[in-house]
Design a protein around this motif. Structure first.
Motif, PDB file in Angstrom:
ATOM      1  N   VAL A 108      88.009  48.358  13.811  1.00  0.00           N
ATOM      2  CA  VAL A 108      86.949  48.391  14.819  1.00  0.00           C
ATOM      3  C   VAL A 108      87.087  47.223  15.790  1.00  0.00           C
ATOM      4  N   LEU A 109      87.391  46.035  15.280  1.00  0.00           N
ATOM      5  CA  LEU A 109      87.571  44.875  16.150  1.00  0.00           C
ATOM      6  C   LEU A 109      88.732  45.092  17.109  1.00  0.00           C
ATOM      7  N   MET A 110      89.786  45.735  16.623  1.00  0.00           N
ATOM      8  CA  MET A 110      90.922  46.038  17.487  1.00  0.00           C
ATOM      9  C   MET A 110      90.513  46.995  18.604  1.00  0.00           C
ATOM     10  N   LEU A 111      89.751  48.038  18.266  1.00  0.00           N
ATOM     11  CA  LEU A 111      89.314  49.004  19.274  1.00  0.00           C
ATOM     12  C   LEU A 111      88.378  48.364  20.292  1.00  0.00           C
ATOM     13  N   VAL A 112      87.476  47.514  19.829  1.00  0.00           N
ATOM     14  CA  VAL A 112      86.552  46.836  20.744  1.00  0.00           C
ATOM     15  C   VAL A 112      87.309  45.891  21.672  1.00  0.00           C
ATOM     16  N   SER A 113      88.298  45.184  21.120  1.00  0.00           N
ATOM     17  CA  SER A 113      89.105  44.281  21.942  1.00  0.00           C
ATOM     18  C   SER A 113      89.861  45.047  23.021  1.00  0.00           C
ATOM     19  N   LEU A 114      90.437  46.191  22.661  1.00  0.00           N
ATOM     20  CA  LEU A 114      91.137  47.011  23.647  1.00  0.00           C
ATOM     21  C   LEU A 114      90.159  47.551  24.685  1.00  0.00           C
ATOM     22  N   ASN A 135      77.565  46.176  30.351  1.00  0.00           N
ATOM     23  CA  ASN A 135      77.532  44.989  29.500  1.00  0.00           C
ATOM     24  C   ASN A 135      76.146  44.766  28.909  1.00  0.00           C
ATOM     25  N   VAL A 136      75.110  44.990  29.704  1.00  0.00           N
ATOM     26  CA  VAL A 136      73.750  44.784  29.214  1.00  0.00           C
ATOM     27  C   VAL A 136      73.429  45.767  28.096  1.00  0.00           C
ATOM     28  N   ASN A 137      73.802  46.995  28.278  1.00  0.00           N
ATOM     29  CA  ASN A 137      73.501  48.012  27.268  1.00  0.00           C
ATOM     30  C   ASN A 137      74.330  47.845  25.998  1.00  0.00           C
ATOM     31  N   GLY A 138      75.347  47.001  26.052  1.00  0.00           N
ATOM     32  CA  GLY A 138      76.155  46.768  24.862  1.00  0.00           C
ATOM     33  C   GLY A 138      76.874  48.017  24.379  1.00  0.00           C
ATOM     34  N   ILE A 139      77.485  48.755  25.323  1.00  0.00           N
ATOM     35  CA  ILE A 139      78.104  50.019  24.955  1.00  0.00           C
ATOM     36  C   ILE A 139      79.250  49.819  23.969  1.00  0.00           C
ATOM     37  N   LEU A 140      79.995  48.719  24.126  1.00  0.00           N
ATOM     38  CA  LEU A 140      81.115  48.483  23.217  1.00  0.00           C
ATOM     39  C   LEU A 140      80.627  48.166  21.812  1.00  0.00           C
ATOM     40  N   PHE A 141      79.544  47.397  21.730  1.00  0.00           N
ATOM     41  CA  PHE A 141      78.999  47.078  20.405  1.00  0.00           C
ATOM     42  C   PHE A 141      78.497  48.340  19.716  1.00  0.00           C
ATOM     43  N   LYS A 142      77.806  49.196  20.457  1.00  0.00           N
ATOM     44  CA  LYS A 142      77.313  50.440  19.869  1.00  0.00           C
ATOM     45  C   LYS A 142      78.465  51.333  19.435  1.00  0.00           C
ATOM     46  N   PHE A 143      79.487  51.391  20.273  1.00  0.00           N
ATOM     47  CA  PHE A 143      80.661  52.194  19.942  1.00  0.00           C
ATOM     48  C   PHE A 143      81.326  51.663  18.673  1.00  0.00           C
ATOM     49  N   GLY A 144      81.488  50.341  18.594  1.00  0.00           N
ATOM     50  CA  GLY A 144      82.120  49.745  17.414  1.00  0.00           C
ATOM     51  C   GLY A 144      81.327  49.995  16.148  1.00  0.00           C
ATOM     52  N   LEU A 145      80.003  49.906  16.246  1.00  0.00           N
ATOM     53  CA  LEU A 145      79.162  50.132  15.080  1.00  0.00           C
ATOM     54  C   LEU A 145      79.270  51.573  14.594  1.00  0.00           C
ATOM     55  N   ILE A 146      79.275  52.515  15.542  1.00  0.00           N
ATOM     56  CA  ILE A 146      79.401  53.919  15.169  1.00  0.00           C
ATOM     57  C   ILE A 146      80.750  54.186  14.528  1.00  0.00           C
ATOM     58  N   VAL A 147      81.816  53.651  15.127  1.00  0.00           N
ATOM     59  CA  VAL A 147      83.162  53.872  14.593  1.00  0.00           C
ATOM     60  C   VAL A 147      83.298  53.245  13.214  1.00  0.00           C
ATOM     61  N   PHE A 148      82.711  52.055  13.020  1.00  0.00           N
ATOM     62  CA  PHE A 148      82.783  51.407  11.704  1.00  0.00           C
ATOM     63  C   PHE A 148      82.153  52.279  10.627  1.00  0.00           C
ATOM     64  N   CYS A 149      80.985  52.825  10.919  1.00  0.00           N
ATOM     65  CA  CYS A 149      80.318  53.699   9.944  1.00  0.00           C
ATOM     66  C   CYS A 149      81.128  54.963   9.681  1.00  0.00           C
ATOM     67  N   LEU A 150      81.726  55.520  10.727  1.00  0.00           N
ATOM     68  CA  LEU A 150      82.515  56.734  10.564  1.00  0.00           C
ATOM     69  C   LEU A 150      83.777  56.475   9.744  1.00  0.00           C
ATOM     70  N   ILE A 151      84.428  55.337   9.983  1.00  0.00           N
ATOM     71  CA  ILE A 151      85.638  55.022   9.221  1.00  0.00           C
ATOM     72  C   ILE A 151      85.297  54.767   7.755  1.00  0.00           C
ATOM     73  N   LEU A 152      84.180  54.082   7.503  1.00  0.00           N
ATOM     74  CA  LEU A 152      83.741  53.889   6.122  1.00  0.00           C
ATOM     75  C   LEU A 152      83.470  55.221   5.440  1.00  0.00           C
ATOM     76  N   LEU A 153      82.860  56.137   6.177  1.00  0.00           N
ATOM     77  CA  LEU A 153      82.602  57.466   5.629  1.00  0.00           C
ATOM     78  C   LEU A 153      83.911  58.190   5.338  1.00  0.00           C
ATOM     79  N   GLY A 154      84.901  58.043   6.226  1.00  0.00           N
ATOM     80  CA  GLY A 154      86.201  58.645   5.984  1.00  0.00           C
ATOM     81  C   GLY A 154      86.886  58.075   4.751  1.00  0.00           C
TER      82      GLY A 154
END
Length: 291
Positions: A108-114, A135-154
């Motif tokens: 997730v950190l790699m995806l957010v960095s990219l 930047n204000v809405n924190g779209i990258l943070f929300k995306f990273g959080l969703i992806v982290f949960c999905l990868i854990l589920l996988g």
């Protein structure tokens, strides 16, 4: 006869030596000794000192426990990397979950960095107002959080399916799910190394350096290979008297994995796609006003 005068410690009124309550304010004189009668070494002070010492000791013990746990986890991880097929005895039941979570976190950190680099690359093509809004809405943070949960589920899908088929083929399979998770993570712990490499590459990769992206994808390939090999290996490893032929067991296991991830992909696509659509709809007017 004691001619020493006594005074109320609450209001200062002079009181009789045998008085139990102050005649003016009613203060209970037995609860607190007068200053003349108070001992030099107060028991309350000793209790406070003991409590403070106990708090410091508890803090030190907590810090020592964290250091010990971290050291044991690292030792376990190194042992599994050196001998992935061997079961490490007496390992903490949470080591496997922590290892899988760390692998997912690095991804997730790699995806957010990219994402940040790509956003910086194309920021000149959009207005500053749109960039600030993202930047204000924190779209990258929300995306990273969703992806982290999905990868854990996988990862949970992989572990659960392999555990189920191991129980199907081997009646002597370990009953404890957490010990089995440790074994699965031990076999796939090499993934942590490749995920760390891809994360470091994402930190040094510039937005326009597309050759670095190819190198990152190259390092991500072993992750998928190790995960699938580990899934197969742990199902049939050390099964001497299988209840079902190993070939058919693996065939069923791969079919179940494919079906599970078709469902998983549909759910993940709905969640991520729905989030993107909601984001665009909620900020549509801002996009229009910025151009």
């Amino acid at each position: 006869m004691d001619n020493t005068k006594k005074f109320c410690p609450h209001c200062g009124t002079e009181i009789k030596p045998e008085a139990r309550f102050c005649p003016k304010c009613g203060y209970a004189l037995d609860a607190t000794p007068t200053p003349d009668e108070q001992p030099a070494d107060q028991p309350q002070t000793r209790e406070q000192a003991a409590a403070s010492e106990g708090a410091d000791t508890a803090t030190n013990h907590s810090f020592d426990d964290v250091k010990r746990f971290s050291g044991n986890f690292f030792s376990w991880w190194v042992a599994t990397v050196r001998h992935p097929s061997q079961v490490i005895p007496n390992a903490n039941r949470s080591f496997g979950v922590i290892a899988l979570a760390l692998e997912d976190l690095l991804t997730v950190l790699m995806l957010v960095s990219l994402g940040k680099r790509l956003m910086g690359l194309y920021s000149s093509d959009v207005s500053q107002a749109v960039a600030n809004m993202i930047n204000v809405n924190g779209i990258l943070f929300k995306f990273g959080l969703i992806v982290f949960c999905l990868i854990l589920l996988g990862a949970a899908v992989y572990v659960s399916l392999s555990y189920g088929f191991r129980r199907l083929i081997d009646d002597q399979a370990p009953v404890n799910f957490w010990e089995f998770t440790n074994q699965f993570a031990g076999i796939t712990n090499l993934i942590l190394i490749f995920n760390l490499i891809t994360f470091l590459l994402s930190l040094i990769t510039s937005g326009a350096n597309f050759s670095s992206y190819s190198l990152m994808i190259l390092f991500m390939i072993p992750t998928s290979v190790i995960l699938n090999v580990g899934y197969i290996f742990i199902i049939i490893h050390d099964v001497h008297h299988p209840r079902l032929d190993k070939f058919y067991t693996l065939l069923l296991a791969e079919a179940a994995l494919a079906i599970a991830f078709l469902i998983f992909t549909y759910i993940a696509g709905s969640i991520v796609g729905g989030s993107i659509v909601n984001f665009i709809q909620s900020n549509y007017s801002s996009f229009m006003n910025s151009f």
